[in-house]
Design a protein around this motif. Structure first.
Motif, short mmCIF file in Angstrom:
data_model
loop_
_atom_site.label_atom_id
_atom_site.label_comp_id
_atom_site.label_asym_id
_atom_site.label_seq_id
_atom_site.Cartn_x
_atom_site.Cartn_y
_atom_site.Cartn_z
N TRP A 296 31.64 36.73 30.70
CA TRP A 296 32.72 36.37 31.62
C TRP A 296 32.93 37.49 32.66
O TRP A 296 32.86 37.26 33.87
CB TRP A 296 34.01 36.11 30.82
CG TRP A 296 35.18 35.58 31.61
CD1 TRP A 296 35.30 35.48 32.97
CD2 TRP A 296 36.41 35.08 31.07
NE1 TRP A 296 36.53 34.95 33.31
CE2 TRP A 296 37.23 34.70 32.16
CE3 TRP A 296 36.90 34.92 29.77
CZ2 TRP A 296 38.51 34.16 31.99
CZ3 TRP A 296 38.18 34.38 29.59
CH2 TRP A 296 38.97 34.00 30.69
N LEU A 297 33.13 38.72 32.14
CA LEU A 297 33.42 39.84 33.05
C LEU A 297 32.21 40.15 33.94
O LEU A 297 32.34 40.32 35.16
CB LEU A 297 33.80 41.09 32.24
CG LEU A 297 35.03 40.94 31.34
CD1 LEU A 297 35.24 42.20 30.51
CD2 LEU A 297 36.27 40.63 32.17
N GLY A 298 31.01 40.18 33.30
CA GLY A 298 29.80 40.52 34.05
C GLY A 298 29.43 39.44 35.05
O GLY A 298 29.03 39.72 36.19
N GLY A 299 29.59 38.17 34.63
CA GLY A 299 29.25 37.06 35.51
C GLY A 299 30.17 36.97 36.71
O GLY A 299 29.73 36.66 37.83
N ALA A 300 31.44 37.28 36.49
CA ALA A 300 32.38 37.26 37.61
C ALA A 300 32.05 38.40 38.57
O ALA A 300 32.09 38.23 39.80
CB ALA A 300 33.81 37.39 37.09
N ALA A 301 31.67 39.56 38.00
CA ALA A 301 31.36 40.72 38.84
C ALA A 301 30.09 40.48 39.66
O ALA A 301 30.04 40.81 40.84
CB ALA A 301 31.22 41.97 37.97
N SER A 302 29.08 39.86 39.02
CA SER A 302 27.80 39.67 39.74
C SER A 302 27.82 38.43 40.63
O SER A 302 26.99 38.28 41.51
CB SER A 302 26.65 39.54 38.73
OG SER A 302 26.69 38.26 38.12
N GLY A 303 28.73 37.52 40.34
CA GLY A 303 28.84 36.32 41.17
C GLY A 303 28.15 35.09 40.59
O GLY A 303 28.27 34.00 41.15
N GLY A 321 41.95 32.49 38.12
CA GLY A 321 41.53 33.36 39.23
C GLY A 321 40.99 34.67 38.70
O GLY A 321 39.78 34.89 38.62
N THR A 322 41.89 35.53 38.26
CA THR A 322 41.49 36.88 37.83
C THR A 322 41.62 36.99 36.32
O THR A 322 42.55 36.46 35.72
CB THR A 322 42.40 37.91 38.52
OG1 THR A 322 42.19 37.82 39.94
CG2 THR A 322 42.10 39.33 38.05
N VAL A 323 40.65 37.65 35.69
CA VAL A 323 40.74 37.97 34.26
C VAL A 323 41.00 39.47 34.16
O VAL A 323 40.30 40.29 34.75
CB VAL A 323 39.48 37.51 33.48
CG1 VAL A 323 38.20 38.02 34.10
CG2 VAL A 323 39.57 37.94 32.02
N LYS A 324 42.07 39.80 33.43
CA LYS A 324 42.44 41.21 33.26
C LYS A 324 42.24 41.61 31.81
O LYS A 324 42.38 40.79 30.91
CB LYS A 324 43.91 41.40 33.65
CG LYS A 324 44.24 41.00 35.07
CD LYS A 324 45.70 41.27 35.40
CE LYS A 324 46.04 40.80 36.81
NZ LYS A 324 47.47 41.05 37.14
N HIS A 325 41.94 42.87 31.57
CA HIS A 325 41.77 43.36 30.20
C HIS A 325 42.11 44.84 30.19
O HIS A 325 42.43 45.42 31.24
CB HIS A 325 40.34 43.10 29.72
CG HIS A 325 39.28 43.70 30.58
ND1 HIS A 325 38.60 44.84 30.24
CD2 HIS A 325 38.83 43.33 31.80
CE1 HIS A 325 37.75 45.13 31.22
NE2 HIS A 325 37.87 44.24 32.17
N SER A 326 42.03 45.45 28.99
CA SER A 326 42.50 46.83 28.87
C SER A 326 41.68 47.78 29.75
O SER A 326 42.14 48.86 30.09
CB SER A 326 42.46 47.28 27.41
OG SER A 326 41.16 47.06 26.89
N GLY A 327 40.45 47.34 30.15
CA GLY A 327 39.60 48.24 30.93
C GLY A 327 39.52 47.90 32.41
O GLY A 327 38.72 48.50 33.13
N GLY A 328 40.31 46.94 32.87
CA GLY A 328 40.26 46.63 34.30
C GLY A 328 40.48 45.16 34.56
O GLY A 328 41.05 44.45 33.73
#
Ligand SMILES: *Cc1c(COP(=O)(O)O)cnc(C)c1O
Length: 373
Positions: A296-303, A321-328
């Protein structure tokens, strides 16, 4: 078995037509109840008895009723929609009936027969039909069947008495002023459900346990919480009251829609199941597979991950829209609702409001046009 006959006691002081019109003009969600409710009792040895439609109002419970101590409580949630011909229908209530029986099994409670579940909805709506909003929009009457353990005593064992009830509450469109994305908190400390636990049952206890992580998410400005599996803390299960879908787009333009498979810790949403079928009807195939938090995090970052949405009866589909977690935090796509999200939402809601054909026979008439006001 045919369902037993309900007794009907009319509310001597129902809401005035003016009051009802005021409520229906801006119902919100879960704030106002209709004039009546259903009660049906179960007693060991006797089975289900005394089905009744009675005036909505407080219930009397002995302080040592088992539900208050050991939490035997299950519920369902479904909507009744006014159809263009004036009848009142709900969406796949047989699936809610089956899931309710499954939840009862997991909590060692009495199983309500499917025909009694369906009859309880029709009987309530026959009396409260004026509370079902007009056809054409996303307004509906939300139905909340639930069951509690009512045996008196503090011994730890399955109750020998249960009370099944249905209450109803008008619901406005979830999104007034257009479908808007929400932010979601990806929870890494608390879990929702473990294999072998109660995650596949719709019980109040699951929700009680979700309220602390929900408030943690809220502190980060998130409307809902996404949970990882309890064993490896790696795989996306679902949110507190919504299943999740992910849309991936590869370089060659091909699209993959994926949703976490129903491992033993995911609640089998009826919206989730229906969307898999609706997507297929639209020529979009959905794969049920493991999806990691990292994907989820990597796919959103890479597009490559272009859309994420939650689904459930209340909002049908809610874009994330945005996924938030303890690291960003990372935003999916441009943060706006994506085309697959909107296409699926439109297709399913059109069937529910009677504006599109119903090829799978999902709509179930609860009150025929002739008997409805
Ligand atoms: C009720 C529920 C859903 C959504 O189920 P629907 O049948 O689609 O409304 C998803 N997850 C959890 C935990 C639920 O309790």
């Amino acid at each position: 078995m045919s369902a037993p006959k309900f007794s009907v006691t009319r509310n001597p002081a129902p809401a005035s037509p003016q009051r009802r019109a005021d409520v229906l003009a801006a119902p919100g969600f879960g704030r106002y109840m209709t004039d009546h409710m259903v009660t049906v009792r179960w007693t060991a040895g006797t089975g289900w008895h005394d089905p009744a439609v009675v005036p909505y109002g407080p219930m009397t419970l002995d302080p040592s009723s088992m539900v208050l101590h050991y939490g035997q409580e299950i519920f369902e949630g479904l909507k009744a929609y006014r159809q263009p011909d004036g009848s009142i229908a709900s969406f796949r209530p047989d699936a809610n009936a089956a899931r309710f029986a499954g939840s009862a099994r997991r909590l060692a409670m009495a199983e309500l027969p499917e025909d009694l579940f369906l009859a309880s909805l029709s009987e309530l709506l026959a009396v409260d039909s004026e509370w079902v909003p007009e056809a054409g929009g996303e307004d509906s009457l939300y139905l909340r069947p639930f069951m509690i353990a009512t045996e008196v005593g503090l011994g730890v064992r399955p109750s020998s008495e249960y009370l099944y009830s249905v209450i109803a509450s008008p619901a406005g469109p979830y999104f007034s002023g257009g479908v808007k994305p929400m932010d979601v908190w990806l929870e890494t400390e608390y879990t929702r459900a473990a294999l072998g636990g109660t995650g596949t049952a719709k019980c109040g206890g699951n929700y009680a346990a979700s309220l602390l992580p929900q408030s943690v998410g809220a502190q980060h400005g998130c409307a809902q919480v996404a949970y990882l599996d309890a064993e490896e803390r790696q795989w996306i299960d679902e949110m507190g009251s919504n299943n999740l879908f992910f849309v991936f787009r590869s370089d060659d333009g091909s699209v993959e829609v994926a949703t976490p498979d129903l491992r033993g810790s995911v609640l089998a949403g009826i919206t989730r199941d229906s969307l898999i079928t609706v997507a297929k009807d639209l020529g979009i195939s959905v794969v049920e597979r493991r999806i990691s938090g990292q994907e989820w995090l990597g796919g959103a970052a890479s597009g490559v991950l272009t859309e994420v949405f939650g689904c459930g009866t209340a909002a049908v589909i809610t874009p994330i829209g945005t996924v938030k977690h303890s690291g960003g935090e990372v935003t999916v796509g441009n943060g706006e609702p994506g085309p697959v999200t909107l296409q699926l939402r439109e297709a399913l809601t059109a069937i529910q409001r009677g504006a599109a054909p119903d090829p799978h026979g999902w709509m179930h008439t609860l009150v025929p046009a002739s008997a409805s006001v």
